[in-house]
Enzyme design. Structure first.
Site, PDB file in Angstrom:
ATOM      1  N   THR A 211       6.137   4.651   3.879  1.00  5.89           N
ATOM      2  CA  THR A 211       5.566   3.246   3.598  1.00  5.89           C
ATOM      3  C   THR A 211       4.602   3.253   2.594  1.00  5.89           C
ATOM      4  O   THR A 211       4.599   3.810   1.834  1.00  5.89           O
ATOM      5  CB  THR A 211       5.134   3.095   5.101  1.00  5.89           C
ATOM      6  OG1 THR A 211       4.754   1.788   5.101  1.00  5.89           O
ATOM      7  CG2 THR A 211       3.868   3.759   5.566  1.00  5.89           C
ATOM      8  N   ASN A 212       3.657   1.913   2.856  1.00  8.53           N
ATOM      9  CA  ASN A 212       2.717   1.892   1.580  1.00  8.53           C
ATOM     10  C   ASN A 212       1.461   1.058   2.317  1.00  8.53           C
ATOM     11  O   ASN A 212       1.427   0.853   3.584  1.00  8.53           O
ATOM     12  CB  ASN A 212       3.358   0.989   0.717  1.00  8.53           C
ATOM     13  CG  ASN A 212       3.997  -0.339   1.278  1.00  8.53           C
ATOM     14  OD1 ASN A 212       3.165  -1.249   1.868  1.00  8.53           O
ATOM     15  ND2 ASN A 212       5.187  -0.566   1.245  1.00  8.53           N
ATOM     16  N   HIS A 213       0.633   0.736   1.784  1.00 11.27           N
ATOM     17  CA  HIS A 213      -0.739   0.580   2.248  1.00 11.27           C
ATOM     18  C   HIS A 213      -0.770  -0.992   2.521  1.00 11.27           C
ATOM     19  O   HIS A 213      -1.837  -1.423   2.676  1.00 11.27           O
ATOM     20  CB  HIS A 213      -1.768   0.718   1.067  1.00 11.27           C
ATOM     21  CG  HIS A 213      -2.244   2.425   1.092  1.00 11.27           C
ATOM     22  ND1 HIS A 213      -2.381   3.024   2.129  1.00 11.27           N
ATOM     23  CD2 HIS A 213      -2.236   3.192   0.041  1.00 11.27           C
ATOM     24  CE1 HIS A 213      -2.656   4.174   1.527  1.00 11.27           C
ATOM     25  NE2 HIS A 213      -2.207   4.300   0.376  1.00 11.27           N
TER      26      HIS A 213
END
Ligand code: CTP
Length: 398
Positions: A211-213
């Site tokens: 995933t990402n931030h």
């Protein structure tokens, strides 16, 4: 101070329910949002909490008596009604709802409401049986028909100790209903806007994801801004820690593929798509059925490209993208306008102070399909949403 409630005159009517204590929190949050809050309490409400408690929060006189010769308002109900941008009754008892449905005006609150022309929000709080009573249901239906925004009630634990329907909505939901009520006939009324938010999660195995931030805050803020201008909003969101915005249709997804499917389905009947989500460009080529066990020193994961949702979304609607860049902001964003056939892109430098993941503010540069560049100042994400929607509105005209 920015936001839908800044410098608005809010009349908050409080009627006799144990949920009155929550109205103190609502009054406080309204004041914090920049509203000028005038409280009108029924006699019943004064038995649960004191006018002093509200006055300490609003720093304004609290009205409890229709015939107070010392009042600062000339003719109280008319003065408050004329000033009000919105009247909110929270909590609203069965008795108060019945009086409103009949148009009675026998106390300061109901008289003000009959004299007011602004939007009205009624937030019921009562025992479940009282809510279910045919008279209450008929009265609420009458109010709804007249354009009153009925906020709740929610379901959960009631003061009686029983569980069921009848709880006063929580403050954030009430604030959402109030903003909606003020803007429901706004410049996007009748328009449907689909918005995406959050970072997609691509499974590696049953316990791990790539995933990402992304916090989802930007997409949620655009959704609230669009709702507050009268749009019907569909928010397609990957998991976030944010509360669902009130009166927004929520579609929860996890992966890029699910997001793509949901967007394609909802965009069919939409006027605009605003893709604020941080969509994974690559996902694990295969997702293991069982947890991947630790064995060798290295683990190589093969990744496969995901579909570009924005590029492949079919239909006739205004297309807005975001470009998250860490270098060559304008140049990279301009290339995306062309490659994704966008009407508008909001480019942001994720490394800049006050911008990017998790922040409540953002500094974006808007680039339209003619590649005209408009650099916006650092704004709250809600205001960035409004600036984007201003441009979307112009594009509807084209
Ligand atoms: N986007 C999309 N589908 C993807 C990837 C991105 O719809 N699979 C959308 C994003 O929601 C955003 C826009 O495309 O509105 C640009 O996303 P961004 O991550 O900035 O660019 P990418 O196209 O992924 O290109 P790169 O990562 O190389 O910068």
């Amino acid at each position: 101070m920015a936001g839908p409630l800044a410098e608005k005159h809010v009349v908050l009517g409080v009627t006799g329910s144990i949920a009155c204590y929550k109205a103190l929190d609502l009054a406080s949050k309204l004041v914090q949002a920049g509203a000028l809050v005038d409280i009108i309490m029924s006699y019943g409400a004064t038995q649960f909490v004191t006018p002093l408690a509200f006055r300490s929060i609003t720093h304004r006189a609290v009205v409890t008596d229709q015939f107070n010769p010392d009042s600062e308002y000339s003719v109280e109900h008319v003065a408050l009604a004329q000033q009000a941008d919105v009247v909110v009754v929270a909590p609203a008892t069965v008795h108060c709802i019945a009086k409103l449905a009949l148009g009675l005006a026998d106390d300061p609150l109901t008289t003000t409401i009959v004299a007011a022309k602004c939007p009205l929000v009624v937030a019921p709080a009562m025992d479940g049986n009282m809510y279910d009573h045919p008279a209450t249901q008929a009265n609420l239906a009458t109010l709804k028909e007249r354009g009153v925004v009925i906020a709740g009630p929610g379901t959960g634990r009631l003061a009686s100790g029983l569980s069921g329907i009848g709880r006063l909505l929580e403050t954030p939901e009430l604030l959402g209903h109030i903003s909606y009520a003020m803007g429901k006939d706004g410049d996007l009324a009748g328009r449907t806007v689909v918005i995406s938010a959050g970072g997609t999660m691509e499974p590696l195995d049953p316990v791990r994801v790539i995933t990402n931030h992304s916090s989802g805050k930007m997409g949620y803020a655009v959704a609230e801004a669009a709702r507050d201008r009268g749009a019907d909003v569909v928010l397609v969101t990957a998991p976030t820690s944010l509360a669902d915005p009130a009166l927004v249709k929520m579609v929860q997804v996890r992966t890029a593929e699910q997001m793509g499917e949901a967007i394609q389905e909802h965009v069919k009947n939409a006027d605009a798509l605003v893709m604020a989500a941080a969509v994974a460009d690559y996902k694990p080529a295969t997702s293991a059925d069982q947890k991947i066990k630790k064995s060798e020193d290295d683990l190589n994961i093969s990744l496969a490209k995901t579909e570009d949702i924005l590029k492949s979304a079919k239909g006739n609607f205004v297309r807005v993208g975001f470009a998250a860049e860490s270098e060559n902001l304008v140049e990279n964003a301009k290339a995306k306008v062309g490659s994704k056939k966008l009407d508008l892109i909001a480019a942001n430098d994720i490394t800049a102070d006050g911008s990017g993941f998790g922040s409540n503010t953002n500094q974006v540069t808007l680039i339209d399909r003619d590649l005209t560049v408009e650099e916006l100042p650092l704004l709250t994400k809600y205001d960035v949403g409004n600036r984007i929607l201003d441009r979307v509105k112009e594009l509807f005209r084209d």
